[in-house]
Design an enzyme around this catalytic site. Sequence first.
Site, mmCIF file in Angstrom:
data_model
loop_
_atom_site.group_PDB
_atom_site.id
_atom_site.type_symbol
_atom_site.label_atom_id
_atom_site.label_comp_id
_atom_site.label_asym_id
_atom_site.label_seq_id
_atom_site.Cartn_x
_atom_site.Cartn_y
_atom_site.Cartn_z
ATOM 1 N N LYS A 26 0.856 -1.187 0.000
ATOM 2 C CA LYS A 26 0.000 0.000 0.000
ATOM 3 C C LYS A 26 0.894 1.239 0.000
ATOM 4 O O LYS A 26 1.922 1.272 0.705
ATOM 5 C CB LYS A 26 -0.888 -0.034 1.246
ATOM 6 C CG LYS A 26 -1.966 1.031 1.305
ATOM 7 C CD LYS A 26 -2.819 0.819 2.560
ATOM 8 C CE LYS A 26 -3.989 1.757 2.641
ATOM 9 N NZ LYS A 26 -4.824 1.503 3.842
ATOM 10 N N SER B 162 -9.616 1.365 2.647
ATOM 11 C CA SER B 162 -8.746 2.150 1.799
ATOM 12 C C SER B 162 -7.660 1.338 1.089
ATOM 13 O O SER B 162 -7.045 1.849 0.153
ATOM 14 C CB SER B 162 -8.080 3.248 2.619
ATOM 15 O OG SER B 162 -7.246 2.699 3.617
ATOM 16 N N SER C 168 -9.731 -1.018 6.891
ATOM 17 C CA SER C 168 -9.145 -0.754 5.573
ATOM 18 C C SER C 168 -8.395 -1.924 4.947
ATOM 19 O O SER C 168 -8.007 -1.837 3.780
ATOM 20 C CB SER C 168 -8.222 0.463 5.633
ATOM 21 O OG SER C 168 -8.978 1.645 5.568
#
Lengths: 100, 489
Positions: free
Chosen positions: B79, B154, B178
């Site tokens: 990420k 996310s 997330s």
Amino acid sequence: MSGQLSTEEVAHIARLARLEITEEESATYAGQLSAILEHVDAVRRLDTAGVPPTSHAFELRNVLRADEPRPCLERDEVLAGAPRAEDGRFLVPRILGEEP
Amino acid sequence: MTPAASGALALAAQVRAGERSAASVLEESLAAIRGRDPELHCFNALADAHARERADEVDRLVASGTDPGPLAGVPVALKDNICTRSAPTTCSSRILAGWTPPYDATVVSRLAAAGAVVVGKTNLDEFAMGSSTENSATGPTRNPWDTGRVPGGSSGGSAAAVAAGMVPVALGSDTGGSIRQPAALCGVVGVKPTYGVVSRYGLVAFASSLDQIGPLATTVAEAAAVLEAIAGHDDRDSTSLEQAAPRCSEVLDDGARGLRVGVVADFLADASPDCTGAVRAAADVLAGHGASVEEVALPELLHGLSAYYLIAPAEASSNLARYDGVRYGLRVDAPDVETMNGRTRAAGFGPEVKRRVMLGTYVLSAGYYDAYYAQAQRVRTLVARAFARAYAGVDVLLAPTTPSVAFPLGSKTSDPLEMYLADLFTIPSNLAGHPAMSVPFALGEGGMPVGVQVLAPALGERAMFRAAAVVESGADPRARGPVPARGAR
């Protein structure tokens, strides 16, 4: 205070948060933030008498290391990521109020 | 066959045995990314040059008779809020566009020590604030199961990259769901470890008391292997736990006999029928394997959402104060420093980040601190107490991961509150610091995957993985990525 924010209050919060926003944006955010506050208002009505607050899931304690010098990040490498640098320092616009 | 289809553990075994080169595995991964990323936009940046060097290094170790580690040659996506020297770290924000950190996050060094090869940085909701990966300055990521739908967020880029078979495993971060929510929406496994099990050093801070890094993978076993590689105490994170990280791989074949499972009854009413049905069916699978199953009432958990949307923005408003146009990223020039700060942040942050920074600033401000922030912290205590009550009688809890399957792009972007509700079932574990994971289980509305969430008390990862492995054994195999390209439906 019932969780309704005025455009003026939003403008004030934005200044505190160092965010330049337009009047139009203030109005939009006032509506959106008011809706969010209205939703989370349920939290304020819960009976929490005698309940201690939790700031962290586990008990925090101070963590110290031996006070000995050790390598840190390379200055030039750090400054390379800055928008402006000069003479090994971060360069910023005028901070104090006097005329240049 | 794509790298993800082979599986991380099979790939590592082949690389360690010298049957395949890490270099060839990497090229397959990069080819899969080149093939599908133009459509899906999982990646913000590739670290291909560095990855090729790393893969060659792994191959040299194997050739010299040295074991490169348990993840030898496994391509991993990170990420884009995890700091890497090998590629820019932008948090999908204009304010950090093009910034390359001067250091690697601890998880990056640990992955390297385990032989893994970082291929690139994945898209996210800006600064991890969102549940759809639509709040990204680089554009939205699309769900590989149906490109008209969101991948969740996310960590949507990481989840979609694994689901599309670009990489076998990826890392995300989980502040309120997330990792687990996008894992559920993309049909992959996603794990949020106990707070403090994985070092946050080098994870760009959003809400420091809630943030935790964890793995996304196609199987429970692969997720366990990645978690073991990245977990453990770190002197550079003062909230890192001293305890040894739980060994999860060794319990995967232990079955469910004697395991006490609670189904969170309060969540079932708020989930769609396909998500509720998956939880009940997963409970039946566990019962069929000898677990005892009971419903538990934990109404306090539903207040977690409101507490979270006060606590997380408060912490974010403080953490994001550092983006002031001085030390990194964007600067919009102005004659004085305060105007420069305000213009830089106005130009650099997207609307959701601005909303949360202002919300956090407001609830921390004089006059409102006690009514909102301190009260939310008391509710956080109530959530932890409710969990403690439940775990006095059960080893793990079972719940839906999400209220519904993946929703269409754009369907929740105009109403921030609607988007926040996507995290209703995942937030309580963050507030309590507990581990939780999502396992793909069934197909729901529109043929989209449905995840089931397994929750456990602090450092209860072994019981959690044990239950997850049994749930996985009874899952519909069609609900699990990787999925072939099939566009929008």
